[in-house]
Design a protein around this motif. Structure first.
Motif, PDB file in Angstrom:
ATOM      1  N   GLN A  83       0.823  -1.215   0.000  1.00 28.42           N
ATOM      2  CA  GLN A  83       0.000   0.000   0.000  1.00 28.42           C
ATOM      3  C   GLN A  83       0.855   1.263   0.000  1.00 28.42           C
ATOM      4  N   THR A  84       2.151   1.078  -0.140  1.00 27.80           N
ATOM      5  CA  THR A  84       3.154   2.161  -0.095  1.00 27.80           C
ATOM      6  C   THR A  84       3.025   3.028   1.159  1.00 27.80           C
ATOM      7  N   ARG A  85       2.761   2.384   2.272  1.00 27.12           N
ATOM      8  CA  ARG A  85       2.686   3.075   3.563  1.00 27.12           C
ATOM      9  C   ARG A  85       3.990   2.848   4.322  1.00 27.12           C
ATOM     10  N   TYR A  86       5.061   3.360   3.753  1.00 28.09           N
ATOM     11  CA  TYR A  86       6.391   3.116   4.308  1.00 28.09           C
ATOM     12  C   TYR A  86       6.585   3.778   5.670  1.00 28.09           C
ATOM     13  N   ASP A  87       5.820   4.809   5.953  1.00 29.33           N
ATOM     14  CA  ASP A  87       5.900   5.429   7.273  1.00 29.33           C
ATOM     15  C   ASP A  87       5.470   4.436   8.357  1.00 29.33           C
ATOM     16  N   LEU A  88       4.461   3.621   8.063  1.00 28.74           N
ATOM     17  CA  LEU A  88       3.995   2.623   9.020  1.00 28.74           C
ATOM     18  C   LEU A  88       4.871   1.365   8.987  1.00 28.74           C
ATOM     19  N   VAL A  89       5.430   1.061   7.825  1.00 32.16           N
ATOM     20  CA  VAL A  89       6.319  -0.092   7.715  1.00 32.16           C
ATOM     21  C   VAL A  89       7.507   0.085   8.656  1.00 32.16           C
ATOM     22  N   TYR A  90       8.023   1.291   8.745  1.00 37.63           N
ATOM     23  CA  TYR A  90       9.147   1.586   9.624  1.00 37.63           C
ATOM     24  C   TYR A  90       8.802   1.207  11.065  1.00 37.63           C
ATOM     25  N   THR A  91       7.614   1.548  11.503  1.00 33.94           N
ATOM     26  CA  THR A  91       7.181   1.245  12.866  1.00 33.94           C
ATOM     27  C   THR A  91       7.070  -0.262  13.080  1.00 33.94           C
ATOM     28  N   VAL A  92       6.503  -0.954  12.106  1.00 35.64           N
ATOM     29  CA  VAL A  92       6.368  -2.410  12.214  1.00 35.64           C
ATOM     30  C   VAL A  92       7.750  -3.061  12.258  1.00 35.64           C
ATOM     31  N   GLN A  93       8.673  -2.581  11.415  1.00 31.79           N
ATOM     32  CA  GLN A  93      10.023  -3.144  11.398  1.00 31.79           C
ATOM     33  C   GLN A  93      10.721  -2.947  12.745  1.00 31.79           C
ATOM     34  N   LYS A  94      10.513  -1.798  13.366  1.00 28.61           N
ATOM     35  CA  LYS A  94      11.103  -1.551  14.688  1.00 28.61           C
ATOM     36  C   LYS A  94      10.532  -2.533  15.717  1.00 28.61           C
ATOM     37  N   GLU A  95       9.250  -2.832  15.625  1.00 27.67           N
ATOM     38  CA  GLU A  95       8.627  -3.808  16.534  1.00 27.67           C
ATOM     39  C   GLU A  95       9.234  -5.193  16.330  1.00 27.67           C
ATOM     40  N   ILE A  96       9.476  -5.560  15.085  1.00 25.68           N
ATOM     41  CA  ILE A  96      10.102  -6.847  14.796  1.00 25.68           C
ATOM     42  C   ILE A  96      11.511  -6.880  15.379  1.00 25.68           C
ATOM     43  N   ASP A  97      12.242  -5.789  15.197  1.00 29.15           N
ATOM     44  CA  ASP A  97      13.607  -5.724  15.729  1.00 29.15           C
ATOM     45  C   ASP A  97      13.620  -5.913  17.246  1.00 29.15           C
ATOM     46  N   ILE A  98      12.648  -5.349  17.928  1.00 31.79           N
ATOM     47  CA  ILE A  98      12.545  -5.514  19.387  1.00 31.79           C
ATOM     48  C   ILE A  98      12.133  -6.945  19.735  1.00 31.79           C
ATOM     49  N   LEU A  99      11.218  -7.492  18.959  1.00 29.36           N
ATOM     50  CA  LEU A  99      10.708  -8.842  19.209  1.00 29.36           C
ATOM     51  C   LEU A  99      11.808  -9.904  19.132  1.00 29.36           C
TER      52      LEU A  99
END
Length: 88
Positions: free
Chosen positions: A33-49
């Motif tokens: 959906q080209t929502r890269y602003d939200l992808v960044y947040t999800v990626q940070k959550e994965i990194d923490i997980l």
């Protein structure tokens, strides 16, 4: 979305792996959906997980190093004993 390594994924608990897969699905959808602003947040959550699994991988490596050191020390002491026996 960046995947973590196979070694790290192998050390995730069932609950962590389920959450990881769900977050990856969400991230891929957001990318489509080209929502890269939200992808960044999800990626940070994965990194923490995945941090606990990374620590487990590091501990496995440290344990392997300790085991290798103990093995080499045992071999060295056996070699020294053999040399002492040969000198007698």
């Amino acid at each position: 979305m960046r995947h973590c390594s196979v070694q790290v994924r192998g050390l995730l608990t069932r609950e962590e792996l389920d959450r990881y897969n769900a977050l990856m699905d969400v991230g891929h959808y957001l990318e489509s959906q080209t929502r890269y602003d939200l992808v960044y947040t999800v990626q940070k959550e994965i990194d923490i997980l995945i941090l606990p699994a990374i620590e487990r991988l590091k501990e496995k490596s440290r344990q392997r190093d300790r085991d290798t050191e103990a093995y080499l020390a045992q071999k060295n002491s056996a070699l020294l004993e053999d040399e002492d026996d040969d000198e007698s």
